[in-house]
Design an enzyme around this catalytic site. Structure first.
Site, PDB file in Angstrom:
ATOM      1  N   ASP A 113     -48.301 -45.278   7.201  1.00  0.00           N
ATOM      2  CA  ASP A 113     -49.715 -45.947   6.527  1.00  0.00           C
ATOM      3  C   ASP A 113     -49.993 -44.701   5.620  1.00  0.00           C
ATOM      4  O   ASP A 113     -49.485 -43.652   5.662  1.00  0.00           O
ATOM      5  CB  ASP A 113     -50.469 -46.201   7.462  1.00  0.00           C
ATOM      6  CG  ASP A 113     -51.479 -47.369   7.258  1.00  0.00           C
ATOM      7  OD1 ASP A 113     -51.344 -47.571   5.962  1.00  0.00           O
ATOM      8  OD2 ASP A 113     -51.988 -47.843   8.033  1.00  0.00           O
ATOM      9  N   ASP A 142     -53.198 -56.002   4.509  1.00  0.00           N
ATOM     10  CA  ASP A 142     -54.188 -55.934   5.760  1.00  0.00           C
ATOM     11  C   ASP A 142     -54.799 -57.193   6.262  1.00  0.00           C
ATOM     12  O   ASP A 142     -55.103 -57.219   7.430  1.00  0.00           O
ATOM     13  CB  ASP A 142     -55.062 -54.883   5.686  1.00  0.00           C
ATOM     14  CG  ASP A 142     -54.583 -53.445   5.987  1.00  0.00           C
ATOM     15  OD1 ASP A 142     -53.360 -53.373   6.332  1.00  0.00           O
ATOM     16  OD2 ASP A 142     -55.300 -52.577   5.632  1.00  0.00           O
TER      17      ASP A 142
END
Length: 734
Positions: free
Chosen positions: A459, A523
């Protein structure tokens, strides 16, 4: 010097040298083997203009009186004074082609600059271009920009690019091409949620399956610009460049700079043709993950069904709970279990711990081994979330090395230098600093060496908006350092796959995809939002590289509630997985979920090797997209082979009472197919929610047979879908 002519898959690129420069006189439809004398292309010289023809050069230059954006901008620096010798007059020194590749060298001895351009027209028509500028002078050269551009034909009159934000990435926008410059600028220090993955010019009303399209993509994960530049004589260039900060790249004598690759494709059958060129390039790479199925392709590792723990447990890492989750996943048929954020020292929420890449002994007294063993003993791979480029101030590493935190000042932070503003309570670790880079490499290397980890979810959860090293802008060097980090870890651990996740979809580009095996598209797991996000991500990136998960019934990011079938059909057309506490999925829902997992496994060979097709459906209330088998002519499809999977998707209510007939594109015209509904059928729990109709179309209950030409030109009457529902269709070759 004879012109260069590269040809592939219906595309020609022709470069003339008559002006002394390398000039792209044609990029578009294939011209055949024989070219006329290119002198016939000499254009008129109008009044009140330069008394010579101005070339649309491979490197447009002010010194040739190009009135648009110059490709090369910079200046000499001497005795602290900049602005000397700012203009170059590059002329061709050598040029040659070998197969589908060409190398062109242009130089200006007076300015002390040489630019080498490499161009490769790949087998499916995707053009790859780079420039390298070298400082041949005796003083430093400050580079401001080196852009890669291509001309588009006069009938390209519309622009399409993509924009977005967090949880709404890659949405299309259109505008007419007009005189002037349309610039898409990314100053995020990463690719950005609003970055345009695709920058396309086309003929009037070009669509999924019709019209001429010229499209580009800049393969770079840092600051950048993409643009269309139309000058007063009507010529238009499209292209892109790295966006450099002040004095960010200064070339010492003999120093060089190479641009990111610009990928470009031409299609005479709409956007799907552009997609075909990109997919063919991706899938021809030696390191691309190939599906294992009876598709005629080389056998490789199929994309495993994924369970990611984030929306199941968030930061609540309890071994018993996670083992229960692993047991439930194995029962469903999950093949990869990924432990998300919260496993390392001091990490109970997002305020602390980043940078301390050690397993938290208070949470995991025996390390991650008990969980890894529980996962792998049930036949699943184990994956782990990391965010190596970021750091919390509340971390041991930040306290020990405050000078490793990126900031704008030449004064190190331990001496009182100002820090940038926080984003998600975090800062950026300065990978340009060799010690910081080595620490991060060593910690991730140790995690992979000491644990049975098959997969990293990597990430990167913030923009790099005020980014400097030693008092100078350093996004360029930080991006290259991040690339080196990926490359070094992949070399040390070749069996470990890496996913690029960056607040979801903020680092999606071909630069990062050369170093990773998958991207997290967003997301947002809301299936309605994902329909658009995945469609436009998939315009360039093939579905086997785009993570697509079933989220909870009510979305974490939008609070929308959707039936399982809508969420699952949406997720099928990517790298399928789940992000959900599946322990609570029981009864009919659990059986339905198992069925979708089995469907993905049955058809992933097709989904991850076939051609993506998108019907041109009037309006935007209905979408029809799918994947058709891309079998070579030498090995035609055998009878009974699944030749296509399509999703009919209702995004909202329609003005019409019924959808009418919709054409099914992409199938072989002369072949007969059997079409049938895969999901939902009358036996499925979601059936009653999916439709609003007294009676379905006649073919829906028992299937139908027709040839590809009939299906494309006449189509089939479609059922009345309720908004935010979908129908999965299968086409079998007869």
């Amino acid at each position: 010097m004879d012109p260069l002519h590269l040809r592939s898959a219906g595309t020609s690129l022709v470069i003339s040298f008559d002006s002394g420069e390398a000039e792209v006189v044609h990029w578009g439809a294939d011209l055949g083997a024989d070219l006329p004398d290119l002198a016939i292309l000499t254009s008129p010289v109008p009044h009140s203009a330069i008394d010579a023809r101005v070339p649309a050069a491979l490197l447009p230059q002010a010194s040739s009186s190009w009135r648009g954006r110059a490709a090369l901008r910079g200046s000499r620096t001497a005795d602290g004074v900049s602005g000397l010798d700012f203009s170059a007059r590059l002329r061709v020194v050598t040029a040659g082609a070998d197969g589908g590749s060409a190398v062109i060298v242009q130089s200006d001895p007076d300015a002390g600059l040489t630019v080498e351009s490499t161009l490769t027209l790949h087998d499916a028509g995707l053009l790859e271009m780079r420039h390298t500028v070298t400082n041949d002078g005796t003083t430093p050269y400050q580079l401001d920009e080196l852009a890669t551009v291509l001309p588009v034909a006069p009938d390209a009159v519309e622009l399409l690019d993509l924009t977005g934000r967090w949880c709404r990435e890659r949405h299309p926008q259109r505008r007419a091409i007009q005189q002037g410059t349309w610039v898409r600028t990314g100053r995020h220090g990463r690719t950005g949620h609003d970055s345009s993955l695709l920058f396309a010019a086309g003929t009037t009303g070009f669509g999924n399956r019709h019209g001429k399209v010229w499209a580009t993509h800049l393969a770079w994960s840092g600051n950048h610009e993409q643009f269309a530049d139309t000058i007063g004589d009507g010529r238009t260039m499209i292209g892109g460049s790295e966006l450099l900060g002040p004095a960010e790249v200064i070339l010492e004598p003999a120093g060089s700079y190479t641009t990111p690759a610009l990928f470009a494709a031409y299609s005479d059958h709409g956007l799907d043709g552009i997609t075909e060129a990109f997919y063919s390039w991706f899938r021809s790479r030696p390191h691309h993950v190939l599906p294992a199925a009876s598709t005629g392709l080389p056998a490789g590792k199929p994309r495993p069904v994924v369970l990611n723990t984030w929306e199941a447990v968030y930061f609540d890492h309890n071994l018993d709970t996670l083992i229960e989750l692993a047991e439930s996943a194995a029962d469903l048929g999950v093949e990869r279990f990924v432990l998300d954020d919260g496993w390392f020292r001091g990490r109970r929420d997002d305020h602390a711990g980043l940078g301390d890449w050690y397993v938290d002994e208070t949470l995991w007294p025996k390390g991650l081994t008990p969980l890894i063993d529980a996962v792998t003993s049930r036949g699943m791979e184990f994956g782990l979330w990391v965010e190596p480029e970021m750091v919390n101030l509340d971390s041991d590493i930040a306290r020990a090395h405050p000078d490793w935190i990126v900031g704008p000042s030449a004064v190190q932070h331990k001496d009182g230098g100002r820090l940038p503003l926080e984003w998600r309570n975090q800062h950026i670790i300065d990978l340009v600093n060799p010690e910081a880079w080595q620490y991060i490499y060593s910690r991730i290397d140790a995690l992979l060496s000491e644990n049975n980890i098959s997969y990293l979810k990597w990430d990167q959860n913030r923009d790099l908006l005020e980014h400097g090293h030693a008092g100078r802008s350093s996004v360029h060097e930080q991006t290259l350092a991040a690339y080196r980090l990926f490359d070094a870890l992949r070399k040390a651990h070749p069996g470990v796959e890496i996913e690029s996740c960056s607040s979801g979809g903020a680092r999606v580009d071909l630069g990062i995809l050369e170093r990773t095996d998958r991207i997290w598209g967003s997301d947002c797991n809301d299936a309605l939002e994902r329909q658009t996000i995945q469609r436009w991500t998939g315009a360039v990136v093939p579905p086997e590289l785009v993570g697509s998960h079933i989220g909870p019934t009510t979305s974490h990011t939008t609070a929308r509630t959707h039936d399982l079938s809508f969420r699952a059909i949406t997720a099928l057309f990517g790298h399928f997985g789940m992000e959900w506490d599946i322990r609570g999925v029981q009864g009919k829902d659990r059986e339905e979920l198992k069925r979708f997992i089995s469907l993905f496994k049955e058809h992933r060979g097709l989904l991850h090797s076939g051609r993506r097709v998108h019907a041109d459906v009037p309006g935007d209330a209905l979408l029809l997209h799918g994947v058709v088998a891309d079998a070579p002519e030498s090995t035609p499809l055998a009878e009974g082979t699944t030749a296509g999977l399509f999703a009919l998707v209702s995004t909202r209510t329609s003005a019409a009472e019924e959808p009418g007939r919709i054409g099914i594109p992409g199938l072989e015209a002369g072949r007969t197919y059997r079409v049938e509904a895969v999901f939902p059928t009358p036996e499925d729990a979601d059936y009653g929610h999916t439709y609003t109709q007294v009676q379905p179309p006649a073919w829906l209950a028992d299937g139908a047979e027709a040839n590809g030409r009939f299906l494309a030109e006449v189509g089939l009457p479609m059922p009345n879908l309720n908004p935010e529902h979908a129908l999965l269709l299968k086409f079998t070759a007869l």
